[in-house]
Design an enzyme around this catalytic site. Structure first.
Site, PDB file in Angstrom:
ATOM      1  N   CYS A   1       4.819  24.779  28.971  1.00  0.00           N
ATOM      2  CA  CYS A   1       5.193  24.518  27.575  1.00  0.00           C
ATOM      3  C   CYS A   1       4.660  23.183  27.056  1.00  0.00           C
ATOM      4  CB  CYS A   1       6.699  24.595  27.416  1.00  0.00           C
ATOM      5  SG  CYS A   1       7.357  26.189  27.917  1.00  0.00           S
TER       6      CYS A   1
ATOM      7  N   HIS B   1       8.521  21.071  20.860  1.00  0.00           N
ATOM      8  CA  HIS B   1       8.496  22.372  21.517  1.00  0.00           C
ATOM      9  C   HIS B   1       9.768  23.136  21.143  1.00  0.00           C
ATOM     10  CE1 HIS B   1       8.134  25.554  24.261  1.00  0.00           C
ATOM     11  NE2 HIS B   1       9.051  25.132  25.107  1.00  0.00           N
TER      12      HIS B   1
ATOM     13  N   ASN C   1      11.004  30.988  22.050  1.00  0.00           N
ATOM     14  CA  ASN C   1      10.220  29.985  22.771  1.00  0.00           C
ATOM     15  C   ASN C   1       8.882  30.608  23.155  1.00  0.00           C
ATOM     16  OD1 ASN C   1       9.059  28.358  24.721  1.00  0.00           O
ATOM     17  ND2 ASN C   1      10.953  27.974  25.843  1.00  0.00           N
TER      18      ASN C   1
HETATM   19  N1  COA Z   1      24.568  36.336  27.166  1.00  0.00           N
HETATM   20  C1  COA Z   1      25.850  36.196  27.495  1.00  0.00           C
HETATM   21  N2  COA Z   1      26.278  35.419  28.504  1.00  0.00           N
HETATM   22  C2  COA Z   1      25.331  34.781  29.212  1.00  0.00           C
HETATM   23  C3  COA Z   1      23.962  34.870  28.933  1.00  0.00           C
HETATM   24  C4  COA Z   1      23.597  35.703  27.856  1.00  0.00           C
HETATM   25  N3  COA Z   1      22.319  35.874  27.490  1.00  0.00           N
HETATM   26  N4  COA Z   1      23.271  34.107  29.781  1.00  0.00           N
HETATM   27  C5  COA Z   1      24.175  33.525  30.605  1.00  0.00           C
HETATM   28  N5  COA Z   1      25.412  33.939  30.256  1.00  0.00           N
HETATM   29  C6  COA Z   1      26.699  33.579  30.882  1.00  0.00           C
HETATM   30  C7  COA Z   1      26.545  33.120  32.305  1.00  0.00           C
HETATM   31  O1  COA Z   1      26.532  34.217  33.198  1.00  0.00           O
HETATM   32  C8  COA Z   1      27.772  32.264  32.474  1.00  0.00           C
HETATM   33  O2  COA Z   1      28.881  33.094  32.706  1.00  0.00           O
HETATM   34  P1  COA Z   1      30.053  32.650  33.726  1.00  0.00           P
HETATM   35  O3  COA Z   1      30.658  31.428  33.109  1.00  0.00           O
HETATM   36  O4  COA Z   1      30.943  33.845  33.709  1.00  0.00           O
HETATM   37  O5  COA Z   1      29.382  32.403  35.023  1.00  0.00           O
HETATM   38  C9  COA Z   1      27.964  31.629  31.092  1.00  0.00           C
HETATM   39  O6  COA Z   1      27.235  32.464  30.172  1.00  0.00           O
HETATM   40  C10 COA Z   1      27.443  30.212  31.024  1.00  0.00           C
HETATM   41  O7  COA Z   1      26.140  30.198  31.620  1.00  0.00           O
HETATM   42  P2  COA Z   1      25.235  28.934  31.601  1.00  0.00           P
HETATM   43  O8  COA Z   1      23.945  29.236  32.288  1.00  0.00           O
HETATM   44  O9  COA Z   1      26.029  27.763  32.076  1.00  0.00           O
HETATM   45  O10 COA Z   1      25.009  28.806  30.019  1.00  0.00           O
HETATM   46  P3  COA Z   1      24.348  27.642  29.212  1.00  0.00           P
HETATM   47  O11 COA Z   1      25.288  27.151  28.205  1.00  0.00           O
HETATM   48  O12 COA Z   1      23.682  26.641  30.110  1.00  0.00           O
HETATM   49  O13 COA Z   1      23.207  28.430  28.405  1.00  0.00           O
HETATM   50  C11 COA Z   1      20.828  28.679  28.477  1.00  0.00           C
HETATM   51  C12 COA Z   1      22.157  29.062  29.112  1.00  0.00           C
HETATM   52  C13 COA Z   1      19.718  29.346  29.254  1.00  0.00           C
HETATM   53  C14 COA Z   1      20.832  29.189  27.053  1.00  0.00           C
HETATM   54  C15 COA Z   1      20.702  27.133  28.489  1.00  0.00           C
HETATM   55  O14 COA Z   1      20.943  26.623  29.785  1.00  0.00           O
HETATM   56  C16 COA Z   1      19.361  26.679  28.026  1.00  0.00           C
HETATM   57  O15 COA Z   1      18.974  26.904  26.908  1.00  0.00           O
HETATM   58  N6  COA Z   1      18.610  25.958  28.890  1.00  0.00           N
HETATM   59  C17 COA Z   1      17.282  25.535  28.582  1.00  0.00           C
HETATM   60  C18 COA Z   1      16.357  26.665  28.852  1.00  0.00           C
HETATM   61  C19 COA Z   1      14.997  26.469  28.247  1.00  0.00           C
HETATM   62  O16 COA Z   1      14.891  26.084  27.125  1.00  0.00           O
HETATM   63  N7  COA Z   1      13.979  26.783  29.041  1.00  0.00           N
HETATM   64  C20 COA Z   1      12.628  26.726  28.664  1.00  0.00           C
HETATM   65  C21 COA Z   1      12.161  25.315  28.598  1.00  0.00           C
HETATM   66  S1  COA Z   1      10.492  25.244  28.259  1.00  0.00           S
END
Ligand code: COA
Length: 321
Positions: free
Chosen positions: A111, A248, A278
């Site tokens: 990215c 980004h 993204n």
């Molecule tokens: N829909 C519903 N629930 C979801 C889900 C989805 N798409 N994805 C994860 N969950 C659930 C998880 O299973 C977890 O459940 P649990 O509490 O029962 O275990 C809960 O939601 C929280 O998960 P978590 O991974 O802690 O969520 P988060 O708040 O960190 O959000 C992302 C997840 C991926 C959205 C977030 O971490 C993020 O945006 N990270 C950056 C990723 C990114 O931008 N990557 C590319 C960079 S170039």
């Protein structure tokens, strides 16, 4: 000597995919995706390729710059999702658009790829080797996503964005920084071809994007404000001098966090991730093209570009438009 952008272009696949459609595939909802990421829809390739999207974006950037493909001296494709190992995407784009006089090669910094390619072009042009470059970020991430993994399939989209740059003696790129941290590589991965030769028979199948979302989130929110400050220092400018921060487009909450840490109002951080998701190395030039075509960037404005992602890698560039 520096470089300035003289034309922008972009391309998206025809097929738009909404959060509701994704909720039919995995256990998620439009509300969850919007709240956690800011994303509402993305585009997914049905026939478009990295090379075809890149070529369309390049043609539009050239047209806006008023340049012919034959005039391009350096053609760089930033991508982490090439269809083919050989020939490189840049040579395929060269052939498609008729940039017969260009030297063409790919850059992969995930990215951060578009920024690293922009910096590469800057280095070539500032040292006098070339006078112009066509730089395109193009991705078909949809083929690397596990569509059963709700942690990743909600985030990514396909698309391309291109810029034509030329040497300049005033304005243009004023400061640049790049960082790579291979120690944190495991945070965001996608395995590729297995070792399978005379001596080793691989039993592993295809692999898809795997991510520790929280780690990526915290890396971006902590590292990007510092990286932007470093680039501004190189340009002898301060945060208050910047008109627009074109970041980004990974996640709205990441961008909100970066804006807060920099102490800048969120209105100076334009976003299109709600519509395109993204798109990795395509994200910055795609947004730049939208802003440029809508007349939202004015000559003389100070723009900061900043990208971050797998590697881990990140960079920032300060430019006078
Ligand atoms: N829909 C519903 N629930 C979801 C889900 C989805 N798409 N994805 C994860 N969950 C659930 C998880 O299973 C977890 O459940 P649990 O509490 O029962 O275990 C809960 O939601 C929280 O998960 P978590 O991974 O802690 O969520 P988060 O708040 O960190 O959000 C992302 C997840 C991926 C959205 C977030 O971490 C993020 O945006 N990270 C950056 C990723 C990114 O931008 N990557 C590319 C960079 S170039």
């Amino acid at each position: 000597m520096s470089i300035r952008i003289v034309g922008t272009g972009s391309a998206l696949p025809e097929r738009k995919v909404t959060n509701e459609e994704i909720a039919e595939l995995v256990d998620t909802s439009d509300e969850w995706i919007r709240e956690r990421t800011g994303i509402g829809s993305r585009y997914v390739s049905t026939k478009e390729t990295v090379a075809s999207l890149a070529a369309d974006a390049c043609v539009r950037a050239l047209r806006q710059a008023g340049r012919e493909a034959e005039e391009v001296q350096l053609l760089l494709v930033a991508t982490c999702t090439p269809e083919d190992a050989l020939p490189c995407m840049a040579c395929q784009v060269q052939e498609k658009i008729g940039a017969v006089n260009a030297v063409a090669f790919d850059v992969n910094a995930a990215c951060a790829g578009f920024l690293f390619a922009l910096n590469t072009a800057w280095a070539y042009i500032a040292s006098g080797i070339y006078e112009n470059a066509l730089i395109v970020g193009s991705e078909v991430l949809s083929k690397m996503i596990d569509w059963n993994d709700r942690g990743t399939c909600i985030l990514f989209g396909d698309g391309a964005g291109a810029v034509m740059v030329e040497k300049c003696t005033q304005g243009g790129v004023l400061g640049f920084v790049q960082h790579s941290d291979g120690k944190k590589g495991a945070v965001l991965t996608c395995g590729s071809r297995q070792l399978n030769n005379l001596y080793v028979k691989s039993s592993e199948g295809e692999s898809y994007v795997q991510m520790d979302g929280r780690e990526v989130f915290s890396f971006a929110v902590k590292q990007i404000p510092l990286t932007i400050q470093q680039a501004l220092e190189k340009a002898a400018l301060a945060v208050g001098d910047v008109d627009l921060f074109v970041l980004h487009q990974a996640n709205k909450r990441i961008i909100d966090g970066i804006a807060r840490r920099l102490g800048v109002d969120i209105s100076r951080f334009p976003m299109n991730l709600d519509r395109v998701g993204n798109t990795s190395s395509a994200a910055i030039p795609l947004l730049l093209d939208e802003l440029n075509r809508e007349g939202r960037i004015e000559k003389g404005q100070i723009i900061v570009l900043s990208g971050f992602g797998a590697g881990l890698a990140c960079g920032a560039c300060v430019m006078e438009w």
